[in-house]
Scaffold this motif. Structure first.
Motif, PDB file in Angstrom:
ATOM      1  N   THR A  26       0.312   7.227   6.397  1.00 22.90           N
ATOM      2  CA  THR A  26       0.029   7.780   4.980  1.00 22.90           C
ATOM      3  C   THR A  26      -0.546   6.415   4.231  1.00 22.90           C
ATOM      4  N   LYS A  28      -1.678   5.897   0.185  1.00 25.66           N
ATOM      5  CA  LYS A  28      -1.519   6.412  -1.354  1.00 25.66           C
ATOM      6  C   LYS A  28      -2.350   5.573  -2.023  1.00 25.66           C
ATOM      7  N   THR A  34      -3.391  11.295  -1.717  1.00 26.29           N
ATOM      8  CA  THR A  34      -2.750  10.714  -0.519  1.00 26.29           C
ATOM      9  C   THR A  34      -3.783  10.986   0.644  1.00 26.29           C
ATOM     10  N   THR A  36      -4.073  10.596   5.281  1.00 26.25           N
ATOM     11  CA  THR A  36      -3.261  10.020   6.222  1.00 26.25           C
ATOM     12  C   THR A  36      -4.696   9.821   7.283  1.00 26.25           C
TER      13      THR A  36
END
Length: 106
Positions: A26, A28, A34, A36
């Protein structure tokens, strides 16, 4: 499709699915978004998502069957597709697939 993301926070523990056949990290961003960054080994998988997603394939080829569709579609490096929120979708990877998943506002 960017090759690098700057000024981000990376969550250290990996997201591990299907006995390690699919993993992601992940990332941020300062604006609250967000993503992945994932790697998928060859195989067939079904995923569920709460939020809408944008899937970008960065390497490999992926067959995709979205909820409510009857025909599989093929995506390769440089391609992307949208996944509706609150749905399930199936994928088929014939080789290793590298991808970026962006979580979108509903």
């Amino acid at each position: 499709m960017p090759q690098e993301f700057s000024g981000v926070t990376v969550v250290v523990p990996a997201n591990v699915y299907f006995d390690g056949q699919v993993t992601s990290r992940t990332v941020k961003f300062a604006d609250g978004t967000t993503k992945t960054l994932g790697l998928m080994q060859p195989g067939e998988y079904e995923f569920g998502t709460a939020k809408p997603e944008l899937m970008e394939i960065t390497a490999g080829k992926l067959g995709v069957l979205l909820a409510g569709e009857t025909e599989w579609k093929e995506y390769a490096a440089g391609d992307s597709f949208n996944v509706p929120g609150d749905s399930k979708f199936q994928v088929r990877a014939s080789g290793v697939v590298d991808y970026v998943c962006s979580y979108l506002d509903a």
